[in-house]
Write a protein that holds these residues in place. Structure first.
Motif, PDB file in Angstrom:
ATOM      1  N   SER A 139       0.861  -1.186   0.000  1.00 46.89           N
ATOM      2  CA  SER A 139       0.000   0.000   0.000  1.00 46.89           C
ATOM      3  C   SER A 139       0.894   1.233   0.000  1.00 46.89           C
ATOM      4  O   SER A 139       1.882   1.291   0.742  1.00 46.89           O
ATOM      5  CB  SER A 139      -0.928   0.023   1.217  1.00 46.89           C
ATOM      6  OG  SER A 139      -0.183   0.054   2.410  1.00 46.89           O
ATOM      7  N   LEU A 140       0.559   2.203  -0.862  1.00 43.74           N
ATOM      8  CA  LEU A 140       1.353   3.429  -0.985  1.00 43.74           C
ATOM      9  C   LEU A 140       0.731   4.535  -0.136  1.00 43.74           C
ATOM     10  O   LEU A 140      -0.486   4.740  -0.154  1.00 43.74           O
ATOM     11  CB  LEU A 140       1.414   3.876  -2.444  1.00 43.74           C
ATOM     12  CG  LEU A 140       2.124   2.937  -3.416  1.00 43.74           C
ATOM     13  CD1 LEU A 140       2.055   3.496  -4.827  1.00 43.74           C
ATOM     14  CD2 LEU A 140       3.574   2.713  -3.010  1.00 43.74           C
ATOM     15  N   ASP A 141       1.559   5.248   0.607  1.00 46.91           N
ATOM     16  CA  ASP A 141       1.085   6.371   1.414  1.00 46.91           C
ATOM     17  C   ASP A 141       0.863   7.585   0.520  1.00 46.91           C
ATOM     18  O   ASP A 141       1.681   7.888  -0.352  1.00 46.91           O
ATOM     19  CB  ASP A 141       2.096   6.707   2.507  1.00 46.91           C
ATOM     20  CG  ASP A 141       2.272   5.557   3.487  1.00 46.91           C
ATOM     21  OD1 ASP A 141       1.251   5.012   3.912  1.00 46.91           O
ATOM     22  OD2 ASP A 141       3.422   5.215   3.807  1.00 46.91           O
ATOM     23  N   LEU A 142      -0.248   8.283   0.764  1.00 45.18           N
ATOM     24  CA  LEU A 142      -0.632   9.424  -0.065  1.00 45.18           C
ATOM     25  C   LEU A 142      -0.963  10.622   0.814  1.00 45.18           C
ATOM     26  O   LEU A 142      -1.509  10.472   1.911  1.00 45.18           O
ATOM     27  CB  LEU A 142      -1.855   9.085  -0.922  1.00 45.18           C
ATOM     28  CG  LEU A 142      -1.741   7.884  -1.856  1.00 45.18           C
ATOM     29  CD1 LEU A 142      -3.105   7.531  -2.411  1.00 45.18           C
ATOM     30  CD2 LEU A 142      -0.765   8.168  -2.988  1.00 45.18           C
ATOM     31  N   THR A 143      -0.663  11.803   0.319  1.00 45.09           N
ATOM     32  CA  THR A 143      -1.067  13.056   0.944  1.00 45.09           C
ATOM     33  C   THR A 143      -1.432  14.024  -0.175  1.00 45.09           C
ATOM     34  O   THR A 143      -0.688  14.156  -1.151  1.00 45.09           O
ATOM     35  CB  THR A 143       0.060  13.656   1.801  1.00 45.09           C
ATOM     36  OG1 THR A 143       0.401  12.744   2.836  1.00 45.09           O
ATOM     37  CG2 THR A 143      -0.389  14.969   2.432  1.00 45.09           C
ATOM     38  N   GLY A 144      -2.572  14.684  -0.025  1.00 43.88           N
ATOM     39  CA  GLY A 144      -2.984  15.602  -1.085  1.00 43.88           C
ATOM     40  C   GLY A 144      -3.970  16.640  -0.593  1.00 43.88           C
ATOM     41  O   GLY A 144      -4.499  16.560   0.518  1.00 43.88           O
ATOM     42  N   ARG A 145      -4.206  17.625  -1.436  1.00 44.01           N
ATOM     43  CA  ARG A 145      -5.113  18.734  -1.122  1.00 44.01           C
ATOM     44  C   ARG A 145      -6.351  18.662  -2.003  1.00 44.01           C
ATOM     45  O   ARG A 145      -6.265  18.316  -3.180  1.00 44.01           O
ATOM     46  CB  ARG A 145      -4.386  20.066  -1.328  1.00 44.01           C
ATOM     47  CG  ARG A 145      -5.196  21.298  -0.941  1.00 44.01           C
ATOM     48  CD  ARG A 145      -4.306  22.533  -0.959  1.00 44.01           C
ATOM     49  NE  ARG A 145      -3.797  22.802  -2.290  1.00 44.01           N
ATOM     50  CZ  ARG A 145      -4.408  23.600  -3.171  1.00 44.01           C
ATOM     51  NH1 ARG A 145      -5.545  24.207  -2.855  1.00 44.01           N
ATOM     52  NH2 ARG A 145      -3.871  23.817  -4.353  1.00 44.01           N
ATOM     53  N   LEU A 146      -7.502  18.989  -1.425  1.00 40.49           N
ATOM     54  CA  LEU A 146      -8.769  18.937  -2.149  1.00 40.49           C
ATOM     55  C   LEU A 146      -8.934  20.154  -3.052  1.00 40.49           C
ATOM     56  O   LEU A 146      -8.676  21.291  -2.643  1.00 40.49           O
ATOM     57  CB  LEU A 146      -9.942  18.873  -1.166  1.00 40.49           C
ATOM     58  CG  LEU A 146     -10.078  17.591  -0.340  1.00 40.49           C
ATOM     59  CD1 LEU A 146     -11.224  17.730   0.642  1.00 40.49           C
ATOM     60  CD2 LEU A 146     -10.296  16.387  -1.247  1.00 40.49           C
ATOM     61  N   ILE A 147      -9.380  19.877  -4.275  1.00 41.34           N
ATOM     62  CA  ILE A 147      -9.702  20.928  -5.240  1.00 41.34           C
ATOM     63  C   ILE A 147     -11.079  20.618  -5.799  1.00 41.34           C
ATOM     64  O   ILE A 147     -11.391  19.459  -6.103  1.00 41.34           O
ATOM     65  CB  ILE A 147      -8.679  20.968  -6.387  1.00 41.34           C
ATOM     66  CG1 ILE A 147      -7.271  21.193  -5.839  1.00 41.34           C
ATOM     67  CG2 ILE A 147      -9.022  22.054  -7.398  1.00 41.34           C
ATOM     68  CD1 ILE A 147      -6.180  21.057  -6.889  1.00 41.34           C
TER      69      ILE A 147
END
Length: 362
Positions: A45-53
């Motif tokens: 499983s790959l760790d992800l971080t992101g911002r909502l648009i």
């Protein structure tokens, strides 16, 4: 003299027989934790971080000039609008008067060619009479009757009727730009003008979004792109609020960021409680790797090197790390049954003697 000589000989024999403790001491061998490589199938499983648009986002600009006024709902950030509801209006009194005058001129042009149509084109005279009777300078121009012959088309063109018709249509389209309506149910997030402001062509007015449909942009290392597929679902959570949200991978960028050597992934999700600009953390599961091995990332030096143990001696290895997670480093180019150091040893160096202690736990 004889006694002195005997004393010297005895002393030398005593010193020769005395054992030097520094030379006889044996350096202790340090016990260390070790693990044996046994490659197999891994569920990564790959760790992800992101911002909502916001998925549906429109930047509002003016194409005309005039004084701005609001509709029934004030043009202010945070206000919600229904689809088709007036967002703002720009004073069009002058443009509307010019449009009415242009329609009147067009009606005059049509009426002037009616005698010629009645004599030269009696077959279409009735249609054009009906068309003329329906023209009104206060109403939007109706579609011109179908022109069935090239001769009639040349006649109308020579009288300037066709060019006048399309010029009038263009003016009507432009006149509609004095009112801006909501293209969908949404929220005005930014309002850059206020009631009574003089608006100029090209001026930015604000931003309008659909508040419940978002895209999340996250990045992964470029070397891991082959592990993911469009359509995969991931679970995200926020550090600021409780709950989890499922998102679907909808696009993978084909460009690699030159600075970070990463590729952007785009996820789609719906949630009424989330807001644009929030950051979410998550994992992209279900990536199966065959014939791979994972070791705790803390055992690597500079995320590159680790130690193998051969004949109780440390040897430095630099495996090809194919994927990283927050806790693990994954590779496949180390042979099975290779014994690896399974802890960080202070001052460890290549050639150091150790006493490996087997462990199956990472």
């Amino acid at each position: 003299i004889l006694l002195i000589g005997i004393s010297v000989v005895v002393y030398k024999l005593f010193v020769a027989k005395k054992e030097d403790p520094l030379r006889s001491a044996v350096a202790p061998v340090k016990p260390v934790k070790s693990i044996m490589v046994k490659k197999g199938e891994l569920n990564l499983s790959l760790d992800l971080t992101g911002r909502l648009i916001a998925s549906n986002r429109i930047e509002l600009f003016s194409e005309v000039q005039g004084v701005m006024s609001s509709g029934s709902v004030s043009f202010k950030g945070g206000n919600a609008f229904r689809k088709g509801q007036l967002l703002l209006s720009i004073d069009d009194a002058e443009a509307r008067a010019a449009l009415i005058a242009q329609r009147s001129t067009y009606i005059t042009t049509v009426s002037q060619i009616m005698p010629d149509i009645q004599i030269d084109y009696p077959g279409v005279n009735a249609k054009w009479k009906t068309y003329l009777s329906e023209l009104d300078p206060l109403k939007e121009i109706s579609k011109m009757p179908e022109i069935e012959s090239d001769k009639l088309r040349l006649f109308l063109t020579s009288r300037g009727l066709i060019s006048a018709f399309y010029s009038l249509r263009s003016a009507e389209v432009r006149n509609k730009k004095y009112q801006i309506y909501a293209p969908f149910d949404g929220v005005l997030t930014d309002a850059l003008v206020t009631e009574g402001s003089l608006i100029r062509p090209g001026q930015a007015l604000g931003s309008f979004i659909h508040p419940n449909e978002y895209e999340l942009e996250a990045s992964i290392p470029a070397k891991d792109v082959g592990l993911v597929q469009v359509g995969t679902k991931a679970e995200f959570h926020s550090a600021e609020m409780p709950g989890t949200w499922e998102a679907k991978l909808v696009r993978i960028n084909s460009k690699v960021d030159a600075n970070s050597q990463s590729v952007r992934l785009f996820f789609s999700l719906q949630a009424s409680e989330l807001k644009e600009g929030q950051y979410l953390n998550g994992k992209l599961p279900g990536i199966l790797l065959s014939n791979h091995f994972a070791i705790a990332r803390r055992n690597l030096i500079n995320d590159r090197f680790l130690f193998a143990i051969r004949d109780s001696t440390l040897f430095r290895l630099e495996p090809n790390i194919e994927a990283f997670t927050e806790e693990w480093a994954i590779f496949s180019d180390v042979q099975d049954d290779e014994l690896l150091l399974n802890e960080l040893v202070s001052g460890a160096f290549e050639g150091m003697k150790v006493a490996p202690q087997m462990s199956d736990k990472q």
